[in-house]
Write a protein that holds these residues in place. Structure first.
Motif, PDB file in Angstrom:
ATOM      1  N   ILE A   1     -12.052  31.631 -12.968  1.00 13.62           N
ATOM      2  CA  ILE A   1     -12.154  32.787 -13.858  1.00 13.62           C
ATOM      3  C   ILE A   1     -12.112  32.339 -15.320  1.00 13.62           C
TER       4      ILE A   1
ATOM      5  N   CYS B   1     -14.995  32.965 -18.042  1.00 11.12           N
ATOM      6  CA  CYS B   1     -14.702  33.587 -19.334  1.00 11.12           C
ATOM      7  C   CYS B   1     -15.227  32.714 -20.467  1.00 11.12           C
TER       8      CYS B   1
ATOM      9  N   HIS C   1     -18.883  33.030 -20.572  1.00  6.30           N
ATOM     10  CA  HIS C   1     -19.227  34.338 -21.134  1.00  6.30           C
ATOM     11  C   HIS C   1     -19.149  34.295 -22.658  1.00  6.30           C
TER      12      HIS C   1
ATOM     13  N   ILE D   1     -15.668  44.784 -20.668  1.00  4.04           N
ATOM     14  CA  ILE D   1     -15.784  43.433 -20.099  1.00  4.04           C
ATOM     15  C   ILE D   1     -14.577  42.600 -20.510  1.00  4.04           C
ATOM     16  N   HIS D   2     -14.202  42.683 -21.770  1.00  2.00           N
ATOM     17  CA  HIS D   2     -13.086  41.891 -22.263  1.00  2.00           C
ATOM     18  C   HIS D   2     -11.752  42.387 -21.713  1.00  2.00           C
TER      19      HIS D   2
ATOM     20  N   GLY E   1     -11.585  41.370 -18.048  1.00  3.19           N
ATOM     21  CA  GLY E   1     -11.381  39.921 -17.987  1.00  3.19           C
ATOM     22  C   GLY E   1      -9.958  39.526 -18.307  1.00  3.19           C
TER      23      GLY E   1
ATOM     24  N   ALA F   1      -7.213  37.744 -15.922  1.00  2.00           N
ATOM     25  CA  ALA F   1      -6.524  36.524 -16.364  1.00  2.00           C
ATOM     26  C   ALA F   1      -5.015  36.687 -16.241  1.00  2.00           C
TER      27      ALA F   1
END
Length: 121
Positions: A17, A21, A24, A47-48, A51, A55
């Protein structure tokens, strides 16, 4: 083979992941430079936020489990520092500082997962 999966399950997922990230962030930067209209889609705050949520979840699972297994604070501390940087980046307007803080945070989180994995060997 099952033992290898057990050792890598959460840290491997966390590293994956973190890598996604990082890709990305870097791809978004390149695409913003090349295709300004694509930036609106890739910079969607959802999206952030998703994410960062992943995390945090994977960091707590992997780094927490590792801490219980080996008792070392450093991997969890470095991973938490990275998550904090990523969270702090969400408070900044989109731009160079936000991208830099996110990338540095992802690197710290990935390092935490890597140290956690090495400590569990």
């Amino acid at each position: 083979m099952a033992q290898v999966w057990q050792k890598w399950r959460w840290d491997g997922l966390g590293l994956s992941i973190a890598g996604l990230c990082l890709l990305h962030c870097l791809i978004t930067t390149v695409l913003l430079t090349i295709f300004a209209t694509a930036g609106g889609l890739l910079l969607n705050p959802m999206i952030h936020e998703v994410g960062l949520g992943l995390a945090i979840l994977l960091g707590v699972l992997a780094l927490g489990k590792g801490f219980r297994a080996h008792g070392l604070f450093m991997p969890a501390f470095i991973g938490a520092l990275g998550i904090g940087m990523m969270g702090g980046a969400l408070t900044l307007p989109h731009g160079t500082m936000e991208i830099a803080l996110t990338v540095i945070g992802v690197v710290f989180l990935g390092l935490g997962h890597l140290l956690n994995h090495r400590a569990r060997r």
